[in-house]
Every structure is written in C-alpha cells, then in structure tokens.
Design an enzyme around this catalytic site. Structure first.
Site, PDB file in Angstrom:
ATOM      1  N   GLU A 140      -8.515   7.063  19.569  1.00  0.00           N
ATOM      2  CA  GLU A 140      -8.778   5.605  18.931  1.00  0.00           C
ATOM      3  C   GLU A 140      -9.607   5.587  17.495  1.00  0.00           C
ATOM      4  OE1 GLU A 140      -9.754   2.574  21.925  1.00  0.00           O
ATOM      5  OE2 GLU A 140      -8.120   2.870  22.852  1.00  0.00           O
ATOM      6  N   GLU A 227      -3.616   6.452  27.064  1.00  0.00           N
ATOM      7  CA  GLU A 227      -4.622   5.360  27.786  1.00  0.00           C
ATOM      8  C   GLU A 227      -3.787   3.870  27.594  1.00  0.00           C
ATOM      9  OE1 GLU A 227      -8.623   5.048  26.250  1.00  0.00           O
ATOM     10  OE2 GLU A 227      -8.550   2.988  26.200  1.00  0.00           O
TER      11      GLU A 227
END
Length: 304
Positions: A140, A227
C-alpha cells in the site's frame, strides 16, 4: 529440512508461474490461492507461530498465508530487525511444513528502497529455493508516483532474481493499492512471474474499483488481491457481507487470488480472533469474531 503436510497445495500445484494475466501451476493450469493475512508482526506477534499456520490450513482450508512485516509503529523492522525476522521466519517455516504458499510482505507505507533490498536479499537467499515463497515488495504505497514505484520495484526485484529466478513477485500500486489503472497503462517490462496487488475493503470500495480491476485484467495485467476485508477501509466499522460476496464473485469469475485481513485480536471489525484465542489455535467458535466466522466460511466454501 522441513517436513511437509502430505496433502498440501504446494505438492499439488508446485512452482507457480504467470501466464498472461493468470496465476498458474507448474503445468500451466490456472490456480486461485485463497487465504489469510496475519496482522502487523509488531502488533500481534503472539500469532506468528507455525501452529497458527497449521490451524489456518487444516481447520480453515487456507492455501496461502501472508506474513505482514511492519515497518511502522512501535518495535517495527527498522527498530528491531532481529525480532521481525524471527516472526516472519516462523510463518515461513510453518508454511513449508504445512505445504502451503506464503507471502512475505514488506508491510510499509513508505518508500524504503535500501532497507527493502537488504530484507529481500536475506529472504530470497535463505528461502528462495522453496516453491512456497511469494514476495510482496511494497504494501500500500500512499503518495508515491507510479514512475517512482517502478524504479523501486526494479531495484528490489533485481536483488531477488539474483537469488531466486522463479518465485512469484507481487508489487503494490499507488493510493493504497487502488490505482491499478495506472499500472495497466504502464506495466513494468522485462520481468517474469510478476503480478500487481489490489486491495479492497468491501464496505467502502464498490463498483468503481471493481470496474477498474476488471479493465486492468482485460488489458492483460496479472492482478493479485493480497489484502481485503468485508469492513470499511479503516479495518473497523460495519461488516458488509453482501458487498463482500460481490467482490468474491468477481474474483472467482476472473480467477484472481485473494487473502483476507487479518489474523489478530485487536478491538476492531476486521480482527478475526478474540483476545481469548490461543496463539496457535485451534480456535473454537467462541474465540472467533463475527468477521472471522465469515472468512472461515468463505475459505471452507471455496477451498473444499
């Protein structure tokens, strides 16, 4: 030398490879991995045990687990690398024993090129000969441009490929792993067995992100959801089971692998366990959170 659980997915599928936009087994047949991400190693280290991997595989039917090695918050990799490596290697060793795949996740929101190169050099030298290993280069990115991320990825991949020419590599994309369209417009060239991660939280991310992902895959981009969750993007708030199923339906249709966040006991919606849960399991229903029950039911359904 680690002993493997006889019926594990690595024995069935072997050395994974990418063909076009699809993750495939050693024979070139499509594979969808489904599993669970551990929470940050420095926040929930008690769950970083080989026994927890065993419970996720044997009781929850996970075919892949993810070790999220944190580079932020207290006692992180940058502050205490010895402890971080101990936690990650516990999960790697547990995955090898259970014969499941394991994502080694550089769980960072910051561009830390030299540090990541050192870490992945160590991991790929020590474990790169096991087909279980999947490398996730950057969890991320937030504000980094895709051009800067491509430079970072090449540098880290060059280190890995010196030690391990074959295992799958995952690379994150800008804006919390959501701007997959930027990657599709300018993918990294010259590297085999490379996939790109997209993350979603179903109570926040809906049709716009699903359409973006679908277009990226249609363009030929190999996508991997390392995720995800049924909660809001904060990891807390409401659990939207309907929206989660919409995402799962699309991932299954497109044959995209997916993992759910996270194996931990934090007081938030996305934590799968309650504080009474034993570190390594097995976990009776009484210590599994509502979201944990949802994840377990999904894994049992799609990984029979």
């Amino acid at each position: 030398m680690f002993l493997c659980h006889a019926a594990g997915p690595v024995k069935r599928w072997g050395q994974l490879q990418v063909k076009g936009s699809q993750l495939c087994d050693q024979q070139g047949q499509p594979v969808v991995l489904r599993g669970v991400s551990f929470g940050w190693h420095n926040l929930w280290p008690r769950f970083y045990t080989p026994k927890a991997v065993r419970s996720l595989h044997r009781d929850w039917h996970a075919t892949v687990v993810r070790a999220a090695m944190g580079t932020r918050i207290r006692n992180n990799y940058l502050e205490n690398p010895k402890f971080a490596l101990q936690c990650v290697e516990n999960i790697i060793k547990g995955a090898i024993r259970e014969d499941v795949y394991v994502i080694v996740d550089w769980h960072s929101h910051d561009l830390l090129t030299e540090e990541a190169m050192t870490f992945f050099d160590y991991i790929s030298k020590k474990y790169g000969h096991y087909p279980n290993i999947i490398y996730e280069l950057y969890n991320e990115p937030i504000d980094d441009s895709w051009d800067d991320l491509k430079v970072y990825a090449r540098r880290v991949m060059d280190v890995i490929r010196t030690n391990d020419p074959d295992n799958i590599i995952l690379m994150g994309c800008p804006h919390w792993d959501q701007d997959i369209h930027l990657v599709a417009a300018s993918p990294i060239e010259g590297y085999a067995n490379l996939m790109y991660t997209l993350h979603f939280y179903a109570a926040t991310h809906g049709d716009d992100l699903r359409q973006r992902m679908t277009k990226a895959v249609a363009s030929g981009l190999p996508v991997f959801v390392s995720e995800s969750g049924a909660t809001e993007a904060t990891g807390d708030g409401r659990i939207d089971e309907v929206a989660e199923q919409q995402w799962i339906d699309l991932l299954e249709q497109l044959k995209i692998s997916w993992l759910c966040w996270s194996l931990g006991d934090k007081n938030e919606s996305s934590a799968m366990l309650l504080p009474a849960a034993r570190a390594g399991g097995p976990w009776p229903d009484s210590v599994i959170s509502p979201y944990g029950h949802l994840v377990k039911s999904l894994l049992l359904r799609y990984n029979p």
